[in-house]
Motif scaffolding. Structure first.
Motif, short mmCIF file in Angstrom:
data_model
loop_
_atom_site.label_atom_id
_atom_site.label_comp_id
_atom_site.label_asym_id
_atom_site.label_seq_id
_atom_site.Cartn_x
_atom_site.Cartn_y
_atom_site.Cartn_z
N UNK A 68 3.30 34.80 19.00
CA UNK A 68 3.62 33.81 20.03
C UNK A 68 4.87 33.06 19.59
N UNK A 69 5.69 32.65 20.57
CA UNK A 69 6.94 31.99 20.21
C UNK A 69 7.34 30.95 21.23
N UNK A 70 8.02 29.95 20.72
CA UNK A 70 8.80 29.05 21.55
C UNK A 70 10.25 29.45 21.31
N UNK A 71 10.97 29.69 22.37
CA UNK A 71 12.38 30.07 22.28
C UNK A 71 13.20 29.07 23.09
N UNK A 72 14.48 29.07 22.82
CA UNK A 72 15.40 28.18 23.53
C UNK A 72 14.92 26.73 23.47
N UNK A 82 8.16 29.69 26.37
CA UNK A 82 7.07 30.26 25.58
C UNK A 82 6.84 31.70 25.98
N UNK A 83 6.49 32.53 25.00
CA UNK A 83 6.11 33.92 25.27
C UNK A 83 5.10 34.38 24.24
N UNK A 84 4.30 35.36 24.63
CA UNK A 84 3.21 35.82 23.78
C UNK A 84 3.04 37.33 23.91
N UNK A 85 2.70 37.97 22.81
CA UNK A 85 2.40 39.40 22.79
C UNK A 85 1.13 39.59 21.96
N UNK A 86 0.09 40.13 22.57
CA UNK A 86 -1.09 40.54 21.82
C UNK A 86 -0.80 41.97 21.37
N UNK A 87 -0.46 42.12 20.12
CA UNK A 87 0.02 43.39 19.62
C UNK A 87 -1.06 44.40 19.31
#
Length: 169
Positions: A68-72, A82-87
């Motif tokens: 999960x990340x906060x970008x910009x 915010x974006x998320x990837x369940x890998x």
């Protein structure tokens, strides 16, 4: 939900592997046709104050299952994306993405003092349910700007304010 920094080469490579999986990469935009972010690029992002990346997983010593990340992140405007990837496929559709997003929002609005967090989700991506569950507001549609399997798709834009997040919790 435990959020942990990408503080080892092993975690950086694990996260890069998730991002490179075709079923994940198709929903992402790394900018101007750049290949999916590799471990070296993720390491650079972890060193910038405009990005906050965390792996997430179950409790205790269980291995991470997603990123999960906060970008910009803008400290001036107190905003981020915010974006998320369940890998790990075996953990998809089991609430991990929702819990990780909720935990990251709490960090964004609490520790970082942000006022607004936004996200975009490609139309048809099941993760749209995460935004809806957590109280994000649909704010618009960016039409025909994303390609998946040669087909144009829209991006759906959502945001949430700090006060809305607190109410929703």
């Amino acid at each position: 939900m435990k959020l942990s920094p990408l503080d080892s080469q092993q975690l950086l490579e694990l996260a890069a592997g998730w991002l490179s999986q075709p079923e994940n990469a198709q929903w992402l935009d790394t900018g101007d046709g750049r290949p999916v972010l590799g471990a070296a690029w993720l390491k650079i992002l972890t060193q910038r104050d405009t990005h906050l990346l965390r792996v997430f997983g179950g409790e205790g010593d269980s291995p991470p299952v997603g990123l999960i990340a906060l970008s910009e992140i803008s400290r001036r405007f107190r905003t981020a994306r915010i974006w998320v990837v369940v890998g790990d496929r075996s953990f998809r559709a089991r609430g991990y993405g929702t819990y990780a997003t909720e935990a990251m929002l709490t960090m964004a609005f609490g520790e970082l003092g942000l006022r607004s967090v936004n996200t975009w989700i490609v139309d048809g991506n099941p993760s749209q349910r995460i935004a809806e569950r957590l109280g994000f507001t649909f704010i618009g549609r960016q039409r025909q700007c994303h390609f998946i399997d040669g087909q144009l798709r829209d991006r759906l834009w959502f945001d949430i304010l700090a006060a809305e997040h607190m109410e929703h919790r």
